[in-house]
Each structure stands twice: as C-alpha cells, then as structure tokens.
Design a protein around this motif. Structure first.
Motif, mmCIF file in Angstrom:
data_model
loop_
_atom_site.group_PDB
_atom_site.id
_atom_site.type_symbol
_atom_site.label_atom_id
_atom_site.label_comp_id
_atom_site.label_asym_id
_atom_site.label_seq_id
_atom_site.Cartn_x
_atom_site.Cartn_y
_atom_site.Cartn_z
ATOM 1 N N HIS A 99 -7.023 -40.485 30.505
ATOM 2 C CA HIS A 99 -6.178 -39.168 29.858
ATOM 3 C C HIS A 99 -7.362 -38.826 28.965
ATOM 4 O O HIS A 99 -7.099 -38.313 28.006
ATOM 5 C CB HIS A 99 -5.033 -39.708 29.415
ATOM 6 N N LYS A 100 -8.439 -38.163 29.792
ATOM 7 C CA LYS A 100 -9.636 -37.647 28.919
ATOM 8 C C LYS A 100 -9.367 -36.392 28.486
ATOM 9 O O LYS A 100 -9.764 -35.969 27.440
ATOM 10 C CB LYS A 100 -10.817 -37.599 29.663
ATOM 11 N N GLU A 101 -8.265 -35.672 28.675
ATOM 12 C CA GLU A 101 -8.088 -34.368 28.455
ATOM 13 C C GLU A 101 -7.401 -34.433 26.965
ATOM 14 O O GLU A 101 -7.393 -33.290 26.123
ATOM 15 C CB GLU A 101 -7.032 -33.512 29.399
ATOM 16 N N ALA A 102 -6.941 -35.678 26.435
ATOM 17 C CA ALA A 102 -6.351 -35.934 25.376
ATOM 18 C C ALA A 102 -7.755 -36.348 24.147
ATOM 19 O O ALA A 102 -7.037 -36.515 23.048
ATOM 20 C CB ALA A 102 -5.251 -36.835 25.088
ATOM 21 N N PHE A 103 -8.661 -36.645 24.753
ATOM 22 C CA PHE A 103 -9.864 -36.882 23.811
ATOM 23 C C PHE A 103 -10.086 -35.914 22.756
ATOM 24 O O PHE A 103 -10.318 -34.768 23.108
ATOM 25 C CB PHE A 103 -11.195 -37.088 24.661
#
Length: 215
Positions: A99-103
């Motif tokens: 879930h790299k969009e939450a990095f």
C-alpha cells in the motif's frame, strides 16, 4: 580532486551487508516532504526529487560551493536519502509495501557543513529566478539519526522487508530495541541510480533508530 562524502564517511554511507550499530550525528539537509507512491511516473515524489537536485546543484555550481573544503577544489553532491513512515502508523517501523499510496516521506540531500541557512535561502531564490519555478516546498532541515542499526540492502526496494527482518533479529540479539517516534524514522540512502542499475544490483543503506534494551 573532489570531496566525496561516501568515501570520507564510509561508516555512514558504505556499511557491510550484515547489520551493525552506528551513532549518526546531526546533519543539515535540503528536504521536501510529501505523501504517496514513489513509483508514480509523474507523482509528487518525482517532482520533489527534481526540486532537490535543482537546489543541490545551484549551491554546488555557485561560488559558495567552491574552495570551501580544505585540500579539495569541489565536492560530490551526496546521495539522495529518505525518511519514511506509513500514514496512520506514525512512530512505528511498519511500512506496508503493498500500500505505497499511504507512504509518507521526507526526501533529502545532505548539505556540506559550510552551507548555512543564509546560503540555502540564496540558492532557493537563485533557482526560482533562473528556472521560473516555485521552490517554496524545499526546506532547510536538520536531522540527527542518533543511535541506529544499519546495513546495506542489495536488490529491489520491494525486498527490503527481508533485510529489515535481519536487522530486527540482530538488534534483539545484541541487547537493543527499536526506538521509532515522530522524529526518529525509517531511513534509506540510495547509492544506485535505478535508471542505470539492474534491480537486483541496487544498493540501499537501510537505517533504523534503536536504544539499549530496558532492564
């Protein structure tokens, strides 16, 4: 000869592939904060890198970046670094690579010790005038990593959890424990250019804050 931070401070930039403990002093950086998947082709992360390098080279190529390190005519711009955490998981080591969009991240490039905040402000104004671009997101950041465990990760960024597990096992064995907080974060130093380096050969320094185990 140009001063190269990677060669002069190998303990910080060229650690072995086995985990080890290091104490990292306070350093000044050019930095940009942001959020989102760093792999998005035209995303916020890529824009941030462009701004960082624009300021880094404005300083290096100016009179302020010349003849300031005794015995050297110039310096090599230090490697790109990053502080990372997950939205909603601040103060922990948890990074969910699915879930790299939450990095959330702070991308940064170390400044030579002789570069002051005044020099930085000058570079921001100089780059903005020459490139007709807004650099207001770029900040002068002082960060002290302190006592950390670190090692060299070889390979894809997505395989970092394997190296992190080795670091966690080493920390527990040696009598330390994780010490993450809002000001002590997962840190990476990128020694390879992913545009020119095969994925399996990428070199990344991974660094986690620790403290002596209580009791």
């Amino acid at each position: 000869m140009a001063f190269d931070y990677k060669k002069e401070y190998k303990e910080f930039y060229l650690p072995p592939k086995q985990p080890g403990i290091v104490s990292v002093p306070s350093m000044n950086y050019i930095a940009v904060r942001g959020k989102g998947n760093p792999n998005e082709p035209d995303g916020e992360y890529k824009v941030a890198l462009g701004m960082l390098y624009a300021i880094a080279f404005t300083i290096k190529m100016s009179y302020k970046g010349k003849h300031r390190i005794e015995g050297y005519f110039s310096y090599v711009v230090p490697p790109l670094e990053g502080l990372w955490w997950q939205e909603g998981a601040e103060g922990t080591s948890g990074l969910d690579y699915s879930h790299k969009e939450a990095f959330c991240w702070i991308s940064m490039i170390r400044l030579p010790d002789f570069v002051t905040k005044k020099d930085f402000d000058w570079a921001i104004q100089e780059a903005a005038e020459k490139k007709k671009q807004d650099f207001s997101k770029v900040e002068f950041l002082t960060y002290e990593a302190g006592l950390c465990v670190q090692c060299m990760h070889i390979g894809s960024y997505d395989n970092e959890p394997e190296t992190i597990e080795q670091m966690e096992n080493y920390v527990a064995k040696e009598g330390y424990m994780p010490d993450f907080s809002a000001s002590r974060l997962h840190q990476e130093i990128y020694l390879s250019d992913p545009r020119r380096t095969a994925e399996e050969k990428l070199r990344t320094v991974i660094r986690h804050p620790v403290k002596h185990m209580e009791g």
